[in-house]
Design a protein around this motif. Structure first.
Motif, PDB file in Angstrom:
ATOM      1  N   ALA A   1       0.833  -1.197   0.000  1.00 58.61           N
ATOM      2  CA  ALA A   1       0.000   0.000   0.000  1.00 58.61           C
ATOM      3  C   ALA A   1       0.867   1.245   0.000  1.00 58.61           C
ATOM      4  N   THR A   2       0.305   2.345  -0.472  1.00 56.84           N
ATOM      5  CA  THR A   2       0.898   3.655  -0.238  1.00 56.84           C
ATOM      6  C   THR A   2       0.455   4.099   1.147  1.00 56.84           C
ATOM      7  N   LEU A   3       1.408   4.430   1.998  1.00 60.84           N
ATOM      8  CA  LEU A   3       1.102   4.815   3.375  1.00 60.84           C
ATOM      9  C   LEU A   3       1.082   6.334   3.484  1.00 60.84           C
ATOM     10  N   LYS A   4      -0.076   6.860   3.890  1.00 60.45           N
ATOM     11  CA  LYS A   4      -0.192   8.299   4.134  1.00 60.45           C
ATOM     12  C   LYS A   4       0.123   8.561   5.600  1.00 60.45           C
ATOM     13  N   VAL A   5       1.060   9.483   5.840  1.00 57.52           N
ATOM     14  CA  VAL A   5       1.418   9.875   7.204  1.00 57.52           C
ATOM     15  C   VAL A   5       1.575  11.391   7.259  1.00 57.52           C
ATOM     16  N   ASN A   6       1.454  11.955   8.454  1.00 55.71           N
ATOM     17  CA  ASN A   6       1.916  13.319   8.651  1.00 55.71           C
ATOM     18  C   ASN A   6       3.309  13.255   9.274  1.00 55.71           C
ATOM     19  N   THR A   7       3.934  14.389   9.475  1.00 52.47           N
ATOM     20  CA  THR A   7       5.315  14.364   9.961  1.00 52.47           C
ATOM     21  C   THR A   7       5.415  13.806  11.377  1.00 52.47           C
ATOM     22  N   ALA A   8       4.394  14.055  12.203  1.00 50.50           N
ATOM     23  CA  ALA A   8       4.414  13.520  13.568  1.00 50.50           C
ATOM     24  C   ALA A   8       4.335  11.998  13.545  1.00 50.50           C
ATOM     25  N   GLU A   9       3.497  11.441  12.678  1.00 49.58           N
ATOM     26  CA  GLU A   9       3.375   9.990  12.576  1.00 49.58           C
ATOM     27  C   GLU A   9       4.646   9.366  12.025  1.00 49.58           C
ATOM     28  N   LEU A  10       5.285  10.036  11.070  1.00 51.73           N
ATOM     29  CA  LEU A  10       6.541   9.520  10.527  1.00 51.73           C
ATOM     30  C   LEU A  10       7.598   9.443  11.622  1.00 51.73           C
ATOM     31  N   GLY A  11       7.683  10.476  12.430  1.00 53.81           N
ATOM     32  CA  GLY A  11       8.614  10.454  13.544  1.00 53.81           C
ATOM     33  C   GLY A  11       8.286   9.366  14.544  1.00 53.81           C
ATOM     34  N   HIS A  12       6.993   9.156  14.789  1.00 54.02           N
ATOM     35  CA  HIS A  12       6.553   8.105  15.716  1.00 54.02           C
ATOM     36  C   HIS A  12       6.969   6.727  15.206  1.00 54.02           C
ATOM     37  N   PHE A  13       6.749   6.482  13.920  1.00 55.26           N
ATOM     38  CA  PHE A  13       7.104   5.182  13.357  1.00 55.26           C
ATOM     39  C   PHE A  13       8.604   4.918  13.440  1.00 55.26           C
ATOM     40  N   LEU A  14       9.402   5.973  13.302  1.00 58.31           N
ATOM     41  CA  LEU A  14      10.860   5.826  13.334  1.00 58.31           C
ATOM     42  C   LEU A  14      11.433   5.941  14.740  1.00 58.31           C
ATOM     43  N   GLY A  15      10.596   6.361  15.691  1.00 52.91           N
ATOM     44  CA  GLY A  15      11.070   6.511  17.068  1.00 52.91           C
ATOM     45  C   GLY A  15      12.029   7.659  17.240  1.00 52.91           C
ATOM     46  N   ILE A  16      11.799   8.759  16.525  1.00 53.97           N
ATOM     47  CA  ILE A  16      12.699   9.918  16.593  1.00 53.97           C
ATOM     48  C   ILE A  16      11.891  11.175  16.897  1.00 53.97           C
ATOM     49  N   PRO A  17      12.522  12.204  17.474  1.00 57.68           N
ATOM     50  CA  PRO A  17      11.824  13.469  17.692  1.00 57.68           C
ATOM     51  C   PRO A  17      11.580  14.189  16.369  1.00 57.68           C
ATOM     52  N   VAL A  18      10.528  14.985  16.342  1.00 54.63           N
ATOM     53  CA  VAL A  18      10.179  15.732  15.134  1.00 54.63           C
ATOM     54  C   VAL A  18      10.434  17.215  15.383  1.00 54.63           C
ATOM     55  N   PRO A  19      11.148  17.886  14.492  1.00 51.93           N
ATOM     56  CA  PRO A  19      11.370  19.325  14.664  1.00 51.93           C
ATOM     57  C   PRO A  19      10.044  20.090  14.693  1.00 51.93           C
ATOM     58  N   THR A  20      10.055  21.256  15.282  1.00 51.75           N
ATOM     59  CA  THR A  20       8.851  22.083  15.339  1.00 51.75           C
ATOM     60  C   THR A  20       8.347  22.411  13.942  1.00 51.75           C
ATOM     61  N   GLU A  21       9.263  22.717  13.051  1.00 49.74           N
ATOM     62  CA  GLU A  21       8.915  22.998  11.649  1.00 49.74           C
ATOM     63  C   GLU A  21       9.786  22.127  10.746  1.00 49.74           C
ATOM     64  N   PRO A  22       9.423  20.836  10.588  1.00 49.50           N
ATOM     65  CA  PRO A  22      10.265  19.957   9.758  1.00 49.50           C
ATOM     66  C   PRO A  22      10.282  20.412   8.307  1.00 49.50           C
ATOM     67  N   ASP A  23      11.493  20.610   7.768  1.00 51.91           N
ATOM     68  CA  ASP A  23      11.591  21.063   6.388  1.00 51.91           C
ATOM     69  C   ASP A  23      11.605  19.875   5.434  1.00 51.91           C
ATOM     70  N   LEU A  24      11.659  20.167   4.149  1.00 53.42           N
ATOM     71  CA  LEU A  24      11.591  19.114   3.139  1.00 53.42           C
ATOM     72  C   LEU A  24      12.783  18.179   3.237  1.00 53.42           C
ATOM     73  N   ASP A  25      13.962  18.700   3.514  1.00 50.61           N
ATOM     74  CA  ASP A  25      15.145  17.848   3.636  1.00 50.61           C
ATOM     75  C   ASP A  25      14.957  16.819   4.747  1.00 50.61           C
ATOM     76  N   TRP A  26      14.372  17.256   5.871  1.00 51.30           N
ATOM     77  CA  TRP A  26      14.105  16.321   6.968  1.00 51.30           C
ATOM     78  C   TRP A  26      13.138  15.232   6.505  1.00 51.30           C
ATOM     79  N   CYS A  27      12.088  15.628   5.793  1.00 54.93           N
ATOM     80  CA  CYS A  27      11.105  14.660   5.310  1.00 54.93           C
ATOM     81  C   CYS A  27      11.733  13.644   4.363  1.00 54.93           C
ATOM     82  N   VAL A  28      12.569  14.134   3.454  1.00 50.99           N
ATOM     83  CA  VAL A  28      13.223  13.229   2.501  1.00 50.99           C
ATOM     84  C   VAL A  28      14.122  12.247   3.235  1.00 50.99           C
ATOM     85  N   GLU A  29      14.910  12.762   4.181  1.00 50.82           N
ATOM     86  CA  GLU A  29      15.840  11.906   4.925  1.00 50.82           C
ATOM     87  C   GLU A  29      15.087  10.827   5.711  1.00 50.82           C
TER      88      GLU A  29
END
Length: 337
Positions: A204-232
């Motif tokens: 499936a294509t998984l739809k997430v927001n940035t908070a959920e992506l951080g949750h899945f990876l077990g990492i903190p999410v910046p207050t304003e995650p930029d595109l580079d953070w999302c790509v990484e």
């Protein structure tokens, strides 16, 4: 996309067949007044007044009403409701939209239809009251649900999987069964929006927001995650899963990544008060409709971005976006760029 291209794409929506499985709810809105000057003769407690009750479909149901607003007319829902007044209201709302409820099981015991009761007090949403988010699906009923899903998949172009409740219809320990079934229907495109167990879905294509992506990876999410953070982080996620990712970034837009391409669309600079509740459902519905109609990822991103911008301007409701509303926004914010 031009106005003509958008209209041509929407014309193809009429032939798209979509199924939605997961956590369905009723959103119950009402106005609440607590300073009434009235006391109960029986309990001697203050009496609150409610007024203007209004119900709409929530959670996975909001995905459905977004699909209908977009012009998708062939929709099947798969899930469970209780044999109670809110379950009957949900059936009524689905029937009003012309949705196929053949595989919406009515459970007679130990199952409350999920309701998000949202009192509005002096123009602000007060403490929400939830019903049914702790239901537990029996093994026998889950088996029946899979049988219905197998039947539905034979006639679908797109399947949307939704998980929202703390105790969901499709918990982690049942996703292997779901993944195996989906794998048998490779022609069906699958989109998953699963805020807690999404990393376990396959195919499936998984739809997430940035908070959920951080949750899945077990990492903190910046207050304003930029595109580079999302790509990484998207690439880090894909190192342990081949799942394509559709990442919503709030006012910054939407980002898509799979093994072949990386695409992004920037958010629109909207004015006035905004309400982001349900915007993710709008993105899921619009992306799915576009995929079913044969749109490219770039086209699907642009339309989903416009649709979400429509809905977040609708206050105190789980909003939807129609073709006319999307075209109006396109005319205002895109065509004149």
């Amino acid at each position: 996309m031009t106005r003509s291209e958008i209209k041509t794409l929407f014309q193809r929506f009429a032939d798209v067949r979509i199924g939605v499985i997961g956590d369905f709810a009723v959103d119950l809105y009402f106005d609440l007044q607590t300073e009434t000057g009235e006391r109960s003769l029986e309990t001697h407690l203050d009496v609150f007044w409610g007024s203007h009750p209004r119900a709409s479909l929530g959670a996975a149901g909001n995905v459905v009403q977004n699909l209908v607003a977009l012009g998708i007319s062939q929709i099947q829902v798969l899930g469970c409701i209780g044999n109670d007044l809110f379950g009957r209201e949900m059936q009524y709302l689905f029937n009003s939209l012309g949705v196929n409820t053949q595989h919406l099981h009515v459970v007679d015991y130990d199952w409350d239809t999920c309701v998000y009761a949202k009192p509005n007090q002096a123009g602000q949403e007060a403490n929400r009251i939830d019903f049914g988010t702790g239901n537990t699906l029996s093994d026998a009923l889950f088996a029946n649900l899979l049988i219905g899903l197998e039947q539905a998949l034979r006639d679908l172009d797109v399947l949307i999987i939704n998980q929202q409740f703390p105790n969901p219809l499709l918990p982690e320990n049942r996703l292997n069964n779901l993944n195996e079934l989906i794998a048998r229907f490779p022609a069906v495109q699958v989109v998953a929006d699963m805020r807690d167990v999404g990393r376990h879905v396959r195919g499936a294509t998984l739809k997430v927001n940035t908070a959920e992506l951080g949750h899945f990876l077990g990492i903190p999410v910046p207050t304003e995650p930029d595109l580079d953070w999302c790509v990484e982080q998207a690439n880090a996620f894909r190192e342990c899963s081949d799942t394509p990712l559709l990442i919503t970034r709030g006012h910054a837009g939407i980002f898509y990544l799979d093994e072949y391409e990386t695409q992004t669309v920037e958010g629109l600079s909207l004015q006035g008060e905004l309400d982001t509740v349900g915007a993710g459902d709008t993105v899921v519905a619009t992306w799915s409709a576009c995929l079913g109609a044969g749109a490219t990822s770039v086209q699907a991103l642009e339309i989903a971005n416009l649709a979400a911008a429509v809905t977040i301007q609708k206050l105190a409701q789980t909003g939807t976006a129609s073709l006319s509303e999307i075209l109006d926004l396109h005319h205002t914010y895109v065509a004149h760029d």
